[in-house]
Enzyme design. Structure first.
Site, PDB file in Angstrom:
ATOM      1  N   SER A 282     -54.448  18.152-116.430  1.00 24.07           N
ATOM      2  CA  SER A 282     -55.446  17.184-116.878  1.00 24.07           C
ATOM      3  C   SER A 282     -56.149  17.726-118.122  1.00 24.07           C
ATOM      4  O   SER A 282     -55.488  18.050-119.095  1.00 24.07           O
ATOM      5  CB  SER A 282     -56.420  16.857-115.741  1.00 24.07           C
TER       6      SER A 282
ATOM      7  N   GLU B 238     -50.433   8.060-112.253  1.00 21.14           N
ATOM      8  CA  GLU B 238     -51.633   8.777-112.710  1.00 21.14           C
ATOM      9  C   GLU B 238     -52.925   7.980-112.492  1.00 21.14           C
ATOM     10  O   GLU B 238     -53.945   8.527-112.086  1.00 21.14           O
ATOM     11  CB  GLU B 238     -51.505   9.086-114.212  1.00 21.14           C
TER      12      GLU B 238
ATOM     13  N   HIS C 286     -52.918  11.150-110.221  1.00 18.55           N
ATOM     14  CA  HIS C 286     -53.375  12.234-111.090  1.00 18.55           C
ATOM     15  C   HIS C 286     -53.799  13.443-110.257  1.00 18.55           C
ATOM     16  O   HIS C 286     -54.628  13.336-109.344  1.00 18.55           O
ATOM     17  CB  HIS C 286     -54.557  11.730-111.914  1.00 18.55           C
TER      18      HIS C 286
END
Length: 516
Positions: A196, A319, A420
Protein backbone atom coordinates in the site's frame (compact mmCIF):
# COMPACT_ATOMS: atom_id res chain seq x y z
CA UNK A 1 28.78 -9.93 15.94
CA UNK A 2 25.87 -11.37 17.94
CA UNK A 3 26.86 -12.74 21.33
CA UNK A 4 25.71 -16.15 22.55
CA UNK A 5 24.18 -14.86 25.78
CA UNK A 6 20.53 -15.60 26.65
CA UNK A 7 19.76 -11.98 25.77
CA UNK A 8 21.64 -11.42 22.50
CA UNK A 9 24.00 -8.46 22.53
CA UNK A 10 25.19 -6.56 19.47
CA UNK A 11 27.64 -3.66 19.49
CA UNK A 12 27.42 -1.02 16.78
CA UNK A 13 28.76 2.52 16.51
CA UNK A 14 25.87 3.90 18.62
CA UNK A 15 26.46 1.46 21.46
CA UNK A 16 25.51 -2.02 22.63
CA UNK A 17 21.94 -3.28 22.10
CA UNK A 18 20.37 -6.12 24.04
CA UNK A 19 17.65 -8.07 22.26
CA UNK A 20 15.59 -11.16 23.03
CA UNK A 21 15.26 -14.70 21.75
CA UNK A 22 11.73 -15.38 20.54
CA UNK A 23 10.24 -18.25 18.53
CA UNK A 24 13.49 -19.28 16.89
CA UNK A 25 14.67 -15.77 16.13
CA UNK A 26 16.90 -13.12 17.66
CA UNK A 27 14.97 -9.88 17.91
CA UNK A 28 15.97 -6.28 18.60
CA UNK A 29 13.22 -3.66 18.78
CA UNK A 30 13.14 0.11 18.98
CA UNK A 31 16.69 0.87 17.83
CA UNK A 32 16.87 4.59 16.94
CA UNK A 33 18.17 5.20 13.43
CA UNK A 34 17.84 9.01 13.58
CA UNK A 35 17.63 11.77 16.16
CA UNK A 36 14.20 12.58 17.63
CA UNK A 37 12.46 14.86 15.06
CA UNK A 38 11.18 17.24 17.71
CA UNK A 39 11.58 20.91 18.58
CA UNK A 40 13.57 22.69 15.88
CA UNK A 41 13.83 19.36 13.98
CA UNK A 42 10.07 19.12 13.50
CA UNK A 43 9.45 19.38 9.72
CA UNK A 44 13.19 19.04 9.03
CA UNK A 45 15.18 16.25 7.39
CA UNK A 46 16.27 13.48 9.78
CA UNK A 47 19.58 13.87 11.58
CA UNK A 48 22.00 11.18 12.71
CA UNK A 49 21.07 9.24 15.82
CA UNK A 50 23.11 9.87 18.94
CA UNK A 51 25.19 7.24 20.70
CA UNK A 52 24.06 5.85 24.05
CA UNK A 53 25.97 4.78 27.13
CA UNK A 54 25.87 1.31 28.58
CA UNK A 55 23.64 -1.43 27.20
CA UNK A 56 20.36 -0.37 25.60
CA UNK A 57 17.33 -2.59 26.22
CA UNK A 58 15.86 -3.41 22.80
CA UNK A 59 13.21 -5.88 23.92
CA UNK A 60 10.16 -3.70 23.24
CA UNK A 61 8.98 -1.62 20.30
CA UNK A 62 9.72 2.08 20.29
CA UNK A 63 6.97 4.71 20.08
CA UNK A 64 4.98 4.78 16.87
CA UNK A 65 4.42 7.85 14.73
CA UNK A 66 1.64 10.26 15.82
CA UNK A 67 -1.68 9.23 14.27
CA UNK A 68 -5.36 8.83 15.02
CA UNK A 69 -5.42 6.38 17.92
CA UNK A 70 -9.04 5.45 17.20
CA UNK A 71 -8.71 5.15 13.44
CA UNK A 72 -9.21 2.22 11.07
CA UNK A 73 -5.88 0.62 12.05
CA UNK A 74 -6.13 -0.32 15.74
CA UNK A 75 -3.04 0.30 17.85
CA UNK A 76 -1.95 -2.73 19.84
CA UNK A 77 -2.12 -2.43 23.64
CA UNK A 78 1.16 -1.40 25.23
CA UNK A 79 2.36 0.73 22.34
CA UNK A 80 2.99 4.44 22.81
CA UNK A 81 2.50 7.24 20.30
CA UNK A 82 5.18 9.92 20.20
CA UNK A 83 7.03 12.21 17.80
CA UNK A 84 10.25 10.50 18.86
CA UNK A 85 9.37 7.59 16.59
CA UNK A 86 12.33 7.07 14.24
CA UNK A 87 13.31 3.56 15.20
CA UNK A 88 13.60 0.17 13.56
CA UNK A 89 13.35 -3.49 14.52
CA UNK A 90 15.52 -6.42 13.48
CA UNK A 91 14.79 -10.14 13.28
CA UNK A 92 17.72 -12.52 12.65
CA UNK A 93 17.84 -16.33 12.62
CA UNK A 94 19.41 -18.25 15.48
CA UNK A 95 22.21 -20.65 14.79
CA UNK A 96 25.47 -20.58 12.87
CA UNK A 97 25.85 -18.96 9.49
CA UNK A 98 28.30 -19.59 6.69
CA UNK A 99 27.92 -16.22 4.99
CA UNK A 100 26.30 -12.83 5.54
CA UNK A 101 22.55 -13.25 5.18
CA UNK A 102 20.31 -11.43 2.70
CA UNK A 103 18.40 -8.52 4.24
CA UNK A 104 14.74 -7.60 3.73
CA UNK A 105 13.59 -4.11 4.81
CA UNK A 106 9.81 -3.70 5.25
CA UNK A 107 7.94 -0.40 4.85
CA UNK A 108 4.46 -0.55 6.37
CA UNK A 109 1.38 0.92 4.70
CA UNK A 110 -1.46 3.07 6.00
CA UNK A 111 -2.21 5.75 3.38
CA UNK A 112 0.82 7.73 4.59
CA UNK A 113 -0.96 8.73 7.81
CA UNK A 114 -1.54 5.47 9.73
CA UNK A 115 0.29 2.31 10.78
CA UNK A 116 3.57 1.27 12.33
CA UNK A 117 6.28 -1.35 12.21
CA UNK A 118 4.91 -2.76 15.49
CA UNK A 119 1.73 -4.21 13.98
CA UNK A 120 1.57 -7.86 15.02
CA UNK A 121 1.07 -8.90 11.40
CA UNK A 122 4.64 -7.77 10.68
CA UNK A 123 6.30 -10.10 13.19
CA UNK A 124 9.08 -11.61 11.07
CA UNK A 125 9.94 -14.73 13.09
CA UNK A 126 8.43 -17.04 10.48
CA UNK A 127 10.20 -15.34 7.58
CA UNK A 128 13.67 -15.35 9.13
CA UNK A 129 13.43 -18.92 10.38
CA UNK A 130 12.23 -20.17 7.03
CA UNK A 131 14.34 -18.05 4.73
CA UNK A 132 17.61 -17.62 6.62
CA UNK A 133 17.32 -13.86 6.07
CA UNK A 134 17.56 -10.79 8.30
CA UNK A 135 14.35 -8.73 8.34
CA UNK A 136 14.19 -5.04 9.30
CA UNK A 137 10.93 -3.15 9.85
CA UNK A 138 10.95 0.62 10.20
CA UNK A 139 8.88 3.48 11.57
CA UNK A 140 8.76 6.76 9.70
CA UNK A 141 6.94 10.06 10.13
CA UNK A 142 3.33 10.03 8.98
CA UNK A 143 0.53 12.45 8.21
CA UNK A 144 1.19 16.17 8.59
CA UNK A 145 4.59 15.54 10.18
CA UNK A 146 5.78 13.30 7.36
CA UNK A 147 3.88 13.95 4.14
CA UNK A 148 2.61 17.52 4.07
CA UNK A 149 4.85 19.89 2.12
CA UNK A 150 5.20 23.32 3.73
CA UNK A 151 8.33 24.19 1.75
CA UNK A 152 6.50 26.79 -0.37
CA UNK A 153 6.10 28.82 2.85
CA UNK A 154 9.74 28.38 3.95
CA UNK A 155 11.85 31.33 4.96
CA UNK A 156 15.47 31.59 6.03
CA UNK A 157 14.28 31.87 9.62
CA UNK A 158 11.68 29.08 9.35
CA UNK A 159 12.88 26.41 6.88
CA UNK A 160 10.73 23.39 6.00
CA UNK A 161 12.03 20.29 4.24
CA UNK A 162 10.10 18.16 1.77
CA UNK A 163 9.11 14.49 1.76
CA UNK A 164 10.07 13.93 5.38
CA UNK A 165 8.64 10.40 5.56
CA UNK A 166 10.65 9.38 2.52
CA UNK A 167 13.75 11.04 3.93
CA UNK A 168 13.23 8.99 7.10
CA UNK A 169 13.07 5.79 5.06
CA UNK A 170 16.27 6.72 3.25
CA UNK A 171 17.96 7.45 6.59
CA UNK A 172 16.85 4.02 7.85
CA UNK A 173 18.31 2.38 4.75
CA UNK A 174 21.59 4.22 5.35
CA UNK A 175 21.55 2.91 8.93
CA UNK A 176 21.04 -0.61 7.59
CA UNK A 177 23.98 -0.21 5.21
CA UNK A 178 26.22 0.95 8.06
CA UNK A 179 25.13 -1.47 10.79
CA UNK A 180 23.35 -4.59 9.55
CA UNK A 181 26.54 -6.64 9.25
CA UNK A 182 26.73 -6.70 13.06
CA UNK A 183 23.41 -8.57 13.04
CA UNK A 184 24.58 -11.08 10.45
CA UNK A 185 23.10 -9.29 7.44
CA UNK A 186 24.74 -8.43 4.13
CA UNK A 187 24.58 -4.65 3.45
CA UNK A 188 25.26 -5.39 -0.24
CA UNK A 189 22.20 -7.67 -0.52
CA UNK A 190 19.14 -5.67 0.57
CA UNK A 191 15.59 -6.19 -0.69
CA UNK A 192 13.17 -3.33 -0.04
CA UNK A 193 9.55 -4.43 0.26
CA UNK A 194 6.29 -2.80 1.28
CA UNK A 195 2.52 -2.75 0.81
CA UNK A 196 0.00 0.00 0.00
CA UNK A 197 1.64 3.29 1.01
CA UNK A 198 4.69 1.16 1.79
CA UNK A 199 4.54 -0.19 -1.76
CA UNK A 200 4.16 3.39 -3.00
CA UNK A 201 7.26 4.32 -1.03
CA UNK A 202 9.12 1.44 -2.69
CA UNK A 203 8.24 2.54 -6.23
CA UNK A 204 8.96 6.18 -5.36
CA UNK A 205 12.35 5.37 -3.80
CA UNK A 206 13.18 3.40 -6.93
CA UNK A 207 13.17 6.76 -8.73
CA UNK A 208 14.93 8.78 -6.00
CA UNK A 209 18.61 9.62 -6.56
CA UNK A 210 19.04 9.82 -2.79
CA UNK A 211 18.14 6.12 -2.46
CA UNK A 212 20.45 4.84 -5.18
CA UNK A 213 22.60 1.93 -4.03
CA UNK A 214 20.78 1.53 -0.70
CA UNK A 215 18.80 -1.52 -1.89
CA UNK A 216 19.39 -4.09 -4.57
CA UNK A 217 15.96 -5.62 -5.19
CA UNK A 218 12.42 -4.37 -4.65
CA UNK A 219 8.97 -5.83 -3.97
CA UNK A 220 5.99 -3.48 -4.34
CA UNK A 221 2.64 -4.81 -3.17
CA UNK A 222 -0.41 -2.75 -4.19
CA UNK A 223 1.55 0.42 -4.85
CA UNK A 224 -0.54 3.60 -5.36
CA UNK A 225 2.28 4.75 -7.61
CA UNK A 226 0.45 7.67 -9.20
CA UNK A 227 -0.51 9.14 -5.81
CA UNK A 228 2.48 11.48 -5.92
CA UNK A 229 1.65 15.11 -6.56
CA UNK A 230 3.27 18.27 -7.84
CA UNK A 231 4.35 21.24 -5.78
CA UNK A 232 1.31 23.36 -6.69
CA UNK A 233 -1.18 20.80 -5.40
CA UNK A 234 1.03 20.16 -2.37
CA UNK A 235 1.08 23.87 -1.50
CA UNK A 236 -2.71 24.08 -1.82
CA UNK A 237 -3.20 21.13 0.53
CA UNK A 238 -0.69 22.55 2.99
CA UNK A 239 -2.61 25.85 2.99
CA UNK A 240 -5.84 23.96 3.71
CA UNK A 241 -4.10 22.35 6.67
CA UNK A 242 -2.98 25.73 7.98
CA UNK A 243 -6.60 26.89 7.86
CA UNK A 244 -7.65 23.87 9.91
CA UNK A 245 -5.17 24.76 12.67
CA UNK A 246 -6.04 28.46 12.48
CA UNK A 247 -2.79 29.76 11.01
CA UNK A 248 -2.11 32.08 8.07
CA UNK A 249 0.72 31.15 5.68
CA UNK A 250 2.84 33.91 7.21
CA UNK A 251 2.48 32.14 10.59
CA UNK A 252 3.69 28.76 9.34
CA UNK A 253 6.60 28.81 11.80
CA UNK A 254 4.12 28.38 14.65
CA UNK A 255 3.54 24.81 13.49
CA UNK A 256 6.61 23.85 15.45
CA UNK A 257 4.97 25.04 18.66
CA UNK A 258 1.55 23.44 18.30
CA UNK A 259 0.81 20.32 20.36
CA UNK A 260 1.18 17.19 18.29
CA UNK A 261 -2.41 16.19 19.09
CA UNK A 262 -3.63 19.35 17.33
CA UNK A 263 -1.63 18.46 14.22
CA UNK A 264 -2.90 14.88 14.25
CA UNK A 265 -6.55 15.90 14.64
CA UNK A 266 -6.27 18.41 11.80
CA UNK A 267 -4.64 15.81 9.59
CA UNK A 268 -7.50 13.37 10.17
CA UNK A 269 -9.94 16.07 9.09
CA UNK A 270 -7.83 16.91 6.05
CA UNK A 271 -7.69 13.24 5.05
CA UNK A 272 -11.49 13.27 4.91
CA UNK A 273 -11.81 16.62 3.14
CA UNK A 274 -9.38 16.30 0.25
CA UNK A 275 -10.75 13.14 -1.44
CA UNK A 276 -14.28 14.44 -0.88
CA UNK A 277 -13.37 17.56 -2.90
CA UNK A 278 -11.34 15.72 -5.53
CA UNK A 279 -12.18 11.98 -5.59
CA UNK A 280 -9.16 9.79 -6.24
CA UNK A 281 -6.63 12.04 -4.51
CA UNK A 282 -4.93 11.75 -1.12
CA UNK A 283 -4.35 14.54 1.36
CA UNK A 284 -0.92 13.32 2.44
CA UNK A 285 1.45 11.75 -0.08
CA UNK A 286 4.93 12.19 -1.55
CA UNK A 287 5.60 15.37 -3.52
CA UNK A 288 7.63 15.95 -6.67
CA UNK A 289 10.14 18.31 -5.10
CA UNK A 290 13.01 18.23 -7.60
CA UNK A 291 15.21 16.74 -4.89
CA UNK A 292 14.21 13.50 -3.18
CA UNK A 293 11.53 12.99 -5.83
CA UNK A 294 12.75 14.72 -9.00
CA UNK A 295 10.02 13.32 -11.29
CA UNK A 296 6.59 11.75 -11.09
CA UNK A 297 7.58 8.14 -10.34
CA UNK A 298 5.54 6.40 -13.06
CA UNK A 299 6.87 8.89 -15.63
CA UNK A 300 10.39 8.21 -14.36
CA UNK A 301 9.89 4.49 -14.93
CA UNK A 302 8.54 5.18 -18.42
CA UNK A 303 11.69 7.19 -19.25
CA UNK A 304 14.07 4.56 -17.87
CA UNK A 305 15.10 6.73 -14.92
CA UNK A 306 14.31 4.24 -12.15
CA UNK A 307 17.11 2.31 -10.44
CA UNK A 308 17.73 -0.77 -12.53
CA UNK A 309 17.19 -3.31 -9.78
CA UNK A 310 15.08 -6.48 -10.08
CA UNK A 311 11.43 -5.77 -9.27
CA UNK A 312 8.58 -8.00 -8.12
CA UNK A 313 5.30 -6.07 -8.29
CA UNK A 314 1.57 -6.76 -8.20
CA UNK A 315 -1.91 -6.00 -6.94
CA UNK A 316 -4.89 -7.77 -5.38
CA UNK A 317 -7.92 -8.77 -7.40
CA UNK A 318 -10.48 -6.88 -5.29
CA UNK A 319 -8.47 -3.95 -3.90
CA UNK A 320 -11.39 -1.52 -3.50
CA UNK A 321 -13.87 -3.66 -1.55
CA UNK A 322 -12.16 -2.87 1.76
CA UNK A 323 -12.69 0.85 1.23
CA UNK A 324 -16.40 0.23 0.63
CA UNK A 325 -16.59 -1.90 3.77
CA UNK A 326 -14.87 0.75 5.89
CA UNK A 327 -16.81 3.60 4.25
CA UNK A 328 -13.46 5.19 3.58
CA UNK A 329 -13.25 8.31 1.38
CA UNK A 330 -9.79 7.34 0.14
CA UNK A 331 -11.15 5.67 -2.99
CA UNK A 332 -14.16 6.73 -5.10
CA UNK A 333 -16.58 3.79 -5.06
CA UNK A 334 -19.78 5.27 -6.55
CA UNK A 335 -20.45 6.13 -10.22
CA UNK A 336 -20.81 9.81 -9.32
CA UNK A 337 -17.46 9.87 -7.49
CA UNK A 338 -15.79 8.02 -10.37
CA UNK A 339 -17.17 10.60 -12.82
CA UNK A 340 -15.86 13.44 -10.63
CA UNK A 341 -12.47 11.71 -10.58
CA UNK A 342 -12.33 11.62 -14.39
CA UNK A 343 -13.39 15.27 -14.62
CA UNK A 344 -10.54 16.24 -12.29
CA UNK A 345 -8.05 14.03 -14.15
CA UNK A 346 -9.07 15.64 -17.45
CA UNK A 347 -8.49 19.09 -15.95
CA UNK A 348 -4.99 18.02 -14.92
CA UNK A 349 -4.27 16.31 -18.26
CA UNK A 350 -5.65 18.48 -21.09
CA UNK A 351 -4.01 16.25 -23.74
CA UNK A 352 -6.14 13.23 -22.83
CA UNK A 353 -8.73 12.22 -25.44
CA UNK A 354 -12.07 13.88 -24.74
CA UNK A 355 -13.76 10.48 -24.67
CA UNK A 356 -11.26 8.92 -22.25
CA UNK A 357 -13.87 8.40 -19.52
CA UNK A 358 -16.35 6.76 -21.91
CA UNK A 359 -13.62 4.56 -23.38
CA UNK A 360 -12.59 3.30 -19.95
CA UNK A 361 -16.13 2.78 -18.70
CA UNK A 362 -16.99 0.75 -21.80
CA UNK A 363 -14.47 -1.89 -20.67
CA UNK A 364 -16.59 -2.60 -17.57
CA UNK A 365 -19.79 -4.26 -18.85
CA UNK A 366 -21.78 -3.77 -15.64
CA UNK A 367 -21.01 -0.08 -15.27
CA UNK A 368 -22.55 2.04 -13.70
CA UNK A 369 -23.30 -0.58 -11.04
CA UNK A 370 -21.42 0.09 -7.82
CA UNK A 371 -19.21 -2.97 -8.15
CA UNK A 372 -17.98 -1.80 -11.55
CA UNK A 373 -17.36 1.67 -10.13
CA UNK A 374 -15.15 0.07 -7.50
CA UNK A 375 -13.31 -1.86 -10.23
CA UNK A 376 -12.59 1.37 -12.11
CA UNK A 377 -11.34 2.97 -8.91
CA UNK A 378 -9.20 -0.09 -8.18
CA UNK A 379 -7.61 0.07 -11.60
CA UNK A 380 -7.03 3.83 -11.48
CA UNK A 381 -5.35 3.63 -8.08
CA UNK A 382 -3.46 0.34 -8.22
CA UNK A 383 -3.68 -1.99 -11.21
CA UNK A 384 -2.97 0.38 -14.08
CA UNK A 385 -0.04 2.14 -12.35
CA UNK A 386 1.38 -1.31 -11.59
CA UNK A 387 1.00 -2.41 -15.22
CA UNK A 388 2.58 0.82 -16.48
CA UNK A 389 5.54 0.33 -14.15
CA UNK A 390 5.96 -3.38 -14.97
CA UNK A 391 5.89 -2.68 -18.68
CA UNK A 392 8.46 0.10 -18.46
CA UNK A 393 10.80 -1.54 -15.94
CA UNK A 394 10.85 -4.83 -17.83
CA UNK A 395 12.76 -3.03 -20.59
CA UNK A 396 15.72 -2.28 -18.31
CA UNK A 397 15.71 -4.83 -15.45
CA UNK A 398 14.25 -8.22 -14.48
CA UNK A 399 10.58 -7.75 -13.57
CA UNK A 400 7.92 -10.14 -12.31
CA UNK A 401 4.18 -9.33 -12.15
CA UNK A 402 1.60 -11.02 -9.93
CA UNK A 403 -2.08 -10.70 -9.06
CA UNK A 404 -3.24 -11.99 -5.68
CA UNK A 405 -6.63 -13.63 -6.24
CA UNK A 406 -7.03 -15.86 -3.20
CA UNK A 407 -9.85 -15.25 -0.72
CA UNK A 408 -11.11 -17.52 2.06
CA UNK A 409 -14.71 -18.83 1.96
CA UNK A 410 -15.84 -16.12 4.39
CA UNK A 411 -14.26 -13.29 2.40
CA UNK A 412 -15.87 -14.61 -0.77
CA UNK A 413 -19.27 -14.99 0.90
CA UNK A 414 -19.03 -11.45 2.28
CA UNK A 415 -18.22 -10.15 -1.23
CA UNK A 416 -14.92 -8.81 0.05
CA UNK A 417 -12.69 -11.15 -1.91
CA UNK A 418 -8.97 -10.61 -2.24
CA UNK A 419 -9.16 -7.06 -1.03
CA UNK A 420 -6.48 -4.49 -0.25
CA UNK A 421 -3.88 -5.81 2.19
CA UNK A 422 -5.15 -9.38 2.42
CA UNK A 423 -1.90 -10.76 0.98
CA UNK A 424 0.21 -9.36 3.85
CA UNK A 425 -0.45 -12.15 6.42
CA UNK A 426 0.43 -14.67 3.71
CA UNK A 427 3.77 -12.93 3.17
CA UNK A 428 4.66 -12.88 6.87
CA UNK A 429 2.93 -16.16 7.73
CA UNK A 430 0.86 -14.50 10.45
CA UNK A 431 -2.85 -15.31 10.68
CA UNK A 432 -5.31 -14.49 13.43
CA UNK A 433 -3.33 -11.58 14.86
CA UNK A 434 -6.04 -8.98 14.17
CA UNK A 435 -8.66 -8.87 16.97
CA UNK A 436 -12.01 -10.38 15.98
CA UNK A 437 -10.66 -11.30 12.56
CA UNK A 438 -13.48 -13.15 10.73
CA UNK A 439 -11.28 -14.40 7.87
CA UNK A 440 -11.58 -18.09 8.76
CA UNK A 441 -15.13 -18.14 10.13
CA UNK A 442 -16.15 -20.46 7.30
CA UNK A 443 -12.91 -22.44 7.23
CA UNK A 444 -10.09 -22.30 4.73
CA UNK A 445 -7.13 -22.10 7.11
CA UNK A 446 -5.39 -25.14 5.66
CA UNK A 447 -5.63 -23.82 2.12
CA UNK A 448 -4.45 -20.42 3.32
CA UNK A 449 -1.40 -22.06 4.88
CA UNK A 450 -0.55 -23.62 1.51
CA UNK A 451 -0.98 -20.27 -0.27
CA UNK A 452 1.24 -18.60 2.34
CA UNK A 453 3.84 -21.32 1.90
CA UNK A 454 4.06 -20.67 -1.83
CA UNK A 455 4.20 -16.88 -1.46
CA UNK A 456 6.90 -17.05 1.20
CA UNK A 457 9.00 -19.39 -0.93
CA UNK A 458 8.81 -16.98 -3.87
CA UNK A 459 9.42 -13.78 -1.88
CA UNK A 460 12.35 -15.36 -0.03
CA UNK A 461 13.81 -16.83 -3.21
CA UNK A 462 13.64 -13.40 -4.81
CA UNK A 463 15.38 -11.82 -1.80
CA UNK A 464 18.04 -14.53 -1.62
CA UNK A 465 18.70 -15.36 -5.25
CA UNK A 466 17.17 -12.54 -7.27
CA UNK A 467 14.44 -14.69 -8.79
CA UNK A 468 11.07 -15.86 -7.38
CA UNK A 469 11.64 -19.23 -9.04
CA UNK A 470 13.70 -21.05 -6.44
CA UNK A 471 14.31 -24.76 -6.21
CA UNK A 472 11.18 -25.28 -4.10
CA UNK A 473 8.69 -23.48 -6.36
CA UNK A 474 6.39 -25.69 -8.40
CA UNK A 475 4.97 -23.38 -11.09
CA UNK A 476 7.62 -21.52 -13.12
CA UNK A 477 7.06 -17.77 -13.04
CA UNK A 478 8.50 -16.18 -16.19
CA UNK A 479 9.71 -12.63 -16.22
CA UNK A 480 7.26 -10.01 -17.40
CA UNK A 481 7.86 -8.54 -20.83
CA UNK A 482 5.84 -6.61 -23.40
CA UNK A 483 5.46 -9.66 -25.64
CA UNK A 484 3.96 -12.30 -23.33
CA UNK A 485 3.04 -10.16 -20.29
CA UNK A 486 3.26 -13.29 -18.12
CA UNK A 487 1.43 -12.75 -14.83
CA UNK A 488 1.35 -15.07 -11.82
CA UNK A 489 -2.21 -15.45 -10.53
CA UNK A 490 -2.02 -16.49 -6.89
CA UNK A 491 -5.08 -18.52 -5.91
CA UNK A 492 -5.67 -21.94 -4.41
CA UNK A 493 -3.01 -22.93 -6.89
CA UNK A 494 -0.56 -20.77 -8.80
CA UNK A 495 -1.19 -20.19 -12.49
CA UNK A 496 0.74 -18.16 -15.05
CA UNK A 497 -1.50 -16.35 -17.54
CA UNK A 498 -0.44 -14.23 -20.48
CA UNK A 499 -1.83 -10.69 -20.27
CA UNK A 500 -4.86 -11.39 -18.05
CA UNK A 501 -5.82 -7.71 -18.00
CA UNK A 502 -5.48 -7.15 -21.75
CA UNK A 503 -8.91 -5.62 -22.32
CA UNK A 504 -8.59 -3.26 -19.36
CA UNK A 505 -5.05 -2.32 -20.32
CA UNK A 506 -6.12 -1.43 -23.84
CA UNK A 507 -9.13 0.56 -22.63
CA UNK A 508 -7.00 2.69 -20.30
CA UNK A 509 -4.43 3.24 -23.03
CA UNK A 510 -0.68 3.69 -23.12
CA UNK A 511 -0.51 7.15 -21.56
CA UNK A 512 -0.17 7.42 -17.79
CA UNK A 513 -3.36 8.80 -16.27
CA UNK A 514 -3.08 10.49 -12.92
CA UNK A 515 -3.19 13.75 -11.00
CA UNK A 516 -0.44 16.35 -11.13
Amino acid sequence: MVSSADSPLVTIAQGTARGVRFEGALVWKGIPYAAPPIGHLRFRAPQAAAAWEGVRDCSVFGPIAPQNEHGPLPIDPGLTVDEDCLSLNIWAPEGPQNRPRPVMVWIHGGAYYLGSSAQRMFDACDLVERGDVVVVTINYRLGALGFLDFSSFSTAEQPFDTNLGLRDQIEALKWVRANIAAFGGDPADVTLFGESAGGGAVTTLMTSPAAEGLFHRAIAESSPATSVYGSERAASIAESFLELVGLAPAEVGRLRDLPVDVLTAACVELVQQVPARVPGTLAVAPTVDGDVVPHYPVAAFRHGLAHKVPLLIGTNKDEASMFRLMKSPLMPITPDAVHQMFVAIAADNPDLPVDEEQQVEAAYPDYPKRRSAMEISRDAAFRMPTLWIAEAHSRVAPTWLYRFDYATPFLRAARIGATHGTEVPYVFGNFGVVPRDPTFKLGGRRTAAHVSDRIQRRWLSFASAGSPDGEETETPWPRYDETDRATLLIGKADAVVADPDRDLRRAWGEEVIGFT
